[in-house]
Design a protein around this motif. Structure first.
Motif, PDB file in Angstrom:
ATOM      1  N   GLN A  56       3.657  -2.944   1.344  1.00 13.17           N
ATOM      2  CA  GLN A  56       2.614  -1.977   1.014  1.00 13.17           C
ATOM      3  C   GLN A  56       1.556  -2.573   0.088  1.00 13.17           C
ATOM      4  O   GLN A  56       0.369  -2.264   0.198  1.00 13.17           O
ATOM      5  CB  GLN A  56       3.238  -0.735   0.362  1.00 13.17           C
ATOM      6  CG  GLN A  56       4.211   0.013   1.251  1.00 13.17           C
ATOM      7  CD  GLN A  56       3.538   0.625   2.467  1.00 13.17           C
ATOM      8  OE1 GLN A  56       2.322   0.820   2.493  1.00 13.17           O
ATOM      9  NE2 GLN A  56       4.323   0.930   3.490  1.00 13.17           N
ATOM     10  N   ARG A  67      -2.397   4.137   1.165  1.00 19.93           N
ATOM     11  CA  ARG A  67      -1.633   5.068   2.004  1.00 19.93           C
ATOM     12  C   ARG A  67      -0.913   6.098   1.134  1.00 19.93           C
ATOM     13  O   ARG A  67       0.183   6.559   1.451  1.00 19.93           O
ATOM     14  CB  ARG A  67      -0.623   4.328   2.894  1.00 19.93           C
ATOM     15  CG  ARG A  67      -1.184   3.197   3.713  1.00 19.93           C
ATOM     16  CD  ARG A  67      -2.199   3.654   4.723  1.00 19.93           C
ATOM     17  NE  ARG A  67      -1.668   4.544   5.744  1.00 19.93           N
ATOM     18  CZ  ARG A  67      -2.380   5.001   6.776  1.00 19.93           C
ATOM     19  NH1 ARG A  67      -3.654   4.660   6.891  1.00 19.93           N
ATOM     20  NH2 ARG A  67      -1.844   5.808   7.666  1.00 19.93           N
ATOM     21  N   THR A  68      -1.541   6.469   0.046  1.00 16.57           N
ATOM     22  CA  THR A  68      -0.972   7.455  -0.877  1.00 16.57           C
ATOM     23  C   THR A  68      -2.001   8.528  -1.183  1.00 16.57           C
ATOM     24  O   THR A  68      -3.177   8.234  -1.398  1.00 16.57           O
ATOM     25  CB  THR A  68      -0.529   6.792  -2.191  1.00 16.57           C
ATOM     26  OG1 THR A  68       0.423   5.760  -1.904  1.00 16.57           O
ATOM     27  CG2 THR A  68       0.105   7.804  -3.137  1.00 16.57           C
ATOM     28  N   GLN A  89       3.644  17.193   1.779  1.00 21.87           N
ATOM     29  CA  GLN A  89       4.460  15.993   1.956  1.00 21.87           C
ATOM     30  C   GLN A  89       4.862  15.804   3.418  1.00 21.87           C
ATOM     31  O   GLN A  89       4.813  14.688   3.954  1.00 21.87           O
ATOM     32  CB  GLN A  89       5.703  16.072   1.080  1.00 21.87           C
ATOM     33  CG  GLN A  89       6.589  14.850   1.153  1.00 21.87           C
ATOM     34  CD  GLN A  89       7.685  14.884   0.111  1.00 21.87           C
ATOM     35  OE1 GLN A  89       7.666  14.141  -0.861  1.00 21.87           O
ATOM     36  NE2 GLN A  89       8.655  15.752   0.298  1.00 21.87           N
ATOM     37  N   ARG A  93       3.497  12.645   5.641  1.00 21.86           N
ATOM     38  CA  ARG A  93       4.455  11.704   6.229  1.00 21.86           C
ATOM     39  C   ARG A  93       4.158  11.508   7.714  1.00 21.86           C
ATOM     40  O   ARG A  93       4.231  10.393   8.234  1.00 21.86           O
ATOM     41  CB  ARG A  93       5.879  12.217   6.035  1.00 21.86           C
ATOM     42  CG  ARG A  93       6.943  11.217   6.495  1.00 21.86           C
ATOM     43  CD  ARG A  93       8.343  11.783   6.373  1.00 21.86           C
ATOM     44  NE  ARG A  93       8.673  12.131   5.000  1.00 21.86           N
ATOM     45  CZ  ARG A  93       8.924  13.360   4.592  1.00 21.86           C
ATOM     46  NH1 ARG A  93       8.856  14.366   5.437  1.00 21.86           N
ATOM     47  NH2 ARG A  93       9.232  13.598   3.336  1.00 21.86           N
ATOM     48  N   TYR A  97       1.392   8.629   5.369  1.00 23.28           N
ATOM     49  CA  TYR A  97       1.036   8.608   3.948  1.00 23.28           C
ATOM     50  C   TYR A  97       2.202   9.114   3.106  1.00 23.28           C
ATOM     51  O   TYR A  97       3.020   9.925   3.556  1.00 23.28           O
ATOM     52  CB  TYR A  97      -0.179   9.495   3.678  1.00 23.28           C
ATOM     53  CG  TYR A  97      -1.504   8.857   3.994  1.00 23.28           C
ATOM     54  CD1 TYR A  97      -2.328   8.368   2.986  1.00 23.28           C
ATOM     55  CD2 TYR A  97      -1.943   8.744   5.311  1.00 23.28           C
ATOM     56  CE1 TYR A  97      -3.550   7.781   3.269  1.00 23.28           C
ATOM     57  CE2 TYR A  97      -3.162   8.157   5.617  1.00 23.28           C
ATOM     58  CZ  TYR A  97      -3.960   7.680   4.589  1.00 23.28           C
ATOM     59  OH  TYR A  97      -5.160   7.088   4.880  1.00 23.28           O
ATOM     60  N   SER A  98       2.257   8.652   1.882  1.00 21.29           N
ATOM     61  CA  SER A  98       3.166   9.209   0.886  1.00 21.29           C
ATOM     62  C   SER A  98       2.346  10.063  -0.081  1.00 21.29           C
ATOM     63  O   SER A  98       1.113  10.002  -0.095  1.00 21.29           O
ATOM     64  CB  SER A  98       3.901   8.105   0.125  1.00 21.29           C
ATOM     65  OG  SER A  98       2.979   7.238  -0.515  1.00 21.29           O
ATOM     66  N   VAL A  99       3.032  10.865  -0.888  1.00 23.65           N
ATOM     67  CA  VAL A  99       2.364  11.804  -1.788  1.00 23.65           C
ATOM     68  C   VAL A  99       2.816  11.546  -3.221  1.00 23.65           C
ATOM     69  O   VAL A  99       4.012  11.468  -3.504  1.00 23.65           O
ATOM     70  CB  VAL A  99       2.657  13.272  -1.410  1.00 23.65           C
ATOM     71  CG1 VAL A  99       1.952  14.233  -2.378  1.00 23.65           C
ATOM     72  CG2 VAL A  99       2.218  13.558   0.020  1.00 23.65           C
ATOM     73  N   LEU A 100       1.848  11.408  -4.105  1.00 24.73           N
ATOM     74  CA  LEU A 100       2.112  11.294  -5.540  1.00 24.73           C
ATOM     75  C   LEU A 100       1.796  12.640  -6.178  1.00 24.73           C
ATOM     76  O   LEU A 100       0.641  13.076  -6.196  1.00 24.73           O
ATOM     77  CB  LEU A 100       1.251  10.192  -6.152  1.00 24.73           C
ATOM     78  CG  LEU A 100       1.345   9.985  -7.673  1.00 24.73           C
ATOM     79  CD1 LEU A 100       2.766   9.598  -8.067  1.00 24.73           C
ATOM     80  CD2 LEU A 100       0.370   8.914  -8.130  1.00 24.73           C
TER      81      LEU A 100
END
Length: 338
Positions: A56, A67-68, A89, A93, A97-100
């Motif tokens: 990443q 990608r976040t 989320q 996904r 993408y991921s989620v912060l």
């Protein structure tokens, strides 16, 4: 005894096994929606067989993307925000993408600091019910991809609920039950949701020739509702509408502790229809919002923005609300004045 050499699997190895180009592998793993389903499936099978995991950090250096997505909420303990987070989320996904997730604790200054700090770590933000003033957020709205949830920001896409109509439904329900003196336990002053809900209540109450008392500067929490309950009971209101269900649960707790019957002596309506609303005693009448749709659509808007499929400010969506009547509302109590 010697250690076995570590074999590094590369994107070229995956491409060779899947029978596609390295560029196709990169797209299939980084942006699945841009690749044909058959190709995507072959790439994922090959990657799994070889134990390949994209680097990443290297990808971010190459593409400029992390990608976040950053999701900023005012209070994750409020079930509406945790439900929206789950929807965000899940949809992120699906898009690779991921989620912060960050919680501002209902503090506008913390909100601004977190957005400033995280701006380089995410590709874009979903600002959920932002509490900071517009002018404080403007620098980030101009420099970063942003979609707002439950807030009509200038120049940015937004997903909102029809708060004005939802509040109207709540007021007209109580008016139809004979209530003529209503109280509104308001939310944060900076909340556009709060302003819209108050507008809907005032319009409906004025049209019926009834009375509305609104209580401001209330924390949008369970404790805030508990603290506001005595203020409501000190008025002649026979029904109360809360800015959200969490406040309403605090009101209900305090009413019960003081021996005030709900709905026999005072009716109560919340907003958001969180899962706990149906579990109280009595079950809480509440205005439902499309929480899952809000979260998923917000991600779609942000990914469109990141991929240049729309211009900033080009997408605005208002989702309908509807009243769910339960046991916390009933006919207005008869009084000597009625």
């Amino acid at each position: 005894m010697t250690d076995e050499p570590v074999v590094t699997v590369t994107i070229k190895d995956v491409a060779r096994l899947a029978g596609v180009s390295p560029a196709s592998v990169s797209r299939a793993l980084a942006d699945p929606g841009q690749v044909r389903p058959g190709t995507r499936e072959r790439v994922h099978r090959a990657a799994a067989a070889l134990g390949y995991h994209p680097n990443q950090a290297a990808r971010a250096l190459t593409t400029g993307r992390t990608r976040t997505i950053g999701l900023v909420v005012p209070d994750i303990t409020n079930p509406i925000f945790s439900t929206i987070f789950q929807a965000v989320q899940g949809r992120a996904r699906e898009g690779g993408y991921s989620v912060l997730l960050v919680d501002t604790g209902e503090d506008p200054a913390t909100e601004v600091d977190l957005v400033r700090t995280l701006a380089r770590q995410v590709d874009g933000f979903l600002l959920c019910s932002p509490r900071a003033a517009q002018e404080e957020l403007d620098p980030f709205l101009r420099a970063t991809a942003v979609v707002t949830i439950n807030h009509r920001g200038r120049r940015v896409p937004c997903i909102t609920s029809d708060n004005t109509d939802g509040a109207r439904q709540a007021a007209e329900h109580l008016l139809a039950l004979g209530h003529r003196r209503l109280a509104y336990v308001a939310g944060p002053a900076a909340s556009s949701d709060n302003r819209e809900r108050l507008r809907g209540l005032r319009t409906a109450v004025a049209a019926a020739g009834a009375e509305l008392t609104d209580f401001t500067a209330v924390s949008p929490t369970y404790d805030g509702g508990t603290a506001a309950a005595d203020l409501v009971l000190a008025t002649s209101a026979t029904a109360a509408i809360a800015f959200n269900d969490v406040i309403a649960l605090g009101l209900l707790n305090r009413f019960t502790a003081r021996g005030i019957g709900v709905p026999q002596q005072i009716s109560l309506v919340g907003f958001d229809d969180i899962p706990f609303a149906a579990m109280t005693n009595p079950p809480l009448t509440s205005v439902a919002v499309a929480k899952q749709q809000i979260g998923r659509t917000a991600v779609d808007f942000l990914l469109d923005l990141l991929d240049g499929r729309q211009r900033p400010g080009g997408s605005r969506l208002m989702l309908p609300t509807h009243l769910i009547v339960r046991g916390s509302t009933g006919p207005a109590p008869a009084t000597s004045a009625d």
